[in-house]
Scaffold this motif. Structure first.
Motif: not given
Length: 200
Positions: A125-139
């Protein structure tokens, strides 16, 4: 003649026994229903997010990755053994091609053209993908665990995924026997395996 009011001790005992029997029959059925609902909701969420990643890759014209994550801005490291844990959630982020990466990739394309043409993502996995992800999904609610065969899935600008099949296993909290498998084809499309299936 005097009429007796209320219930006798025998009647109370019988009523309690019948209620206990009905409850013992109803609880497992209710738990199974809860588990099926939780799994169905999880499947719908995962399918929606993978569809978003695919459509954004096509729309933006560069790779879009979905990876397991416990924060809003960083992917989790790949598991040292076994499947990767997606229970804590995931993020979707774009991977725009920069001029530096373009020149670097073109210089290596001659020696790795055959392998690069069939692969769209690395196992780490990349160390730092993005400062503003397209979507964040929690548990997800009601889900005990989500295990996948990879720590990330990447869609190319063509909308295709990487050139190997992958799987995601969703296990609910209420009834682990209601676990379901999601199978990803080489084209990057998800398919829900039949109930009770233990493989793709």
């Amino acid at each position: 003649m005097r009429h007796q009011l209320g219930l006798s001790l025998l009647e109370v005992v019988i009523a309690v026994a019948v209620a206990g029997l009905l409850l013992s029959l109803a609880v497992p059925s209710f738990q199974a229903m809860q588990a099926r609902r939780a799994v169905a909701a999880a499947i719908a969420t995962i399918e929606s997010d993978f569809a978003l990643a695919r459509s954004e890759a096509v729309r933006q014209g560069h790779s879009v990755t979905i990876c397991n994550s416990s924060t809003a801005g960083q992917c989790l490291a790949a598991a040292t053994s076994g499947d990767d844990d997606w229970t804590t959630g995931w993020i979707i982020y774009a991977q725009p091609t920069t001029s530096g990466s373009s020149s670097s990739s073109s210089s290596n394309s001659s020696s790795n053209s055959s392998s690069n043409s069939s692969s769209s993502t690395s196992s780490s996995a990349p160390a730092s993908p993005a400062s503003s992800p397209l979507r964040v999904q929690g548990r997800l609610a009601g889900i005990q665990s989500i295990q996948a065969s990879d720590t990330q899935f990447t869609f190319r600008p063509t909308g295709l995924g990487k050139s190997s099949s992958d799987r995601i296993v969703i296990t609910p909290q209420a009834d682990s026997t209601q676990a379901r498998w999601l199978c990803m084809s080489t084209a990057g499309r998800l398919r829900v395996a039949a109930p009770g299936a233990k493989s793709c």
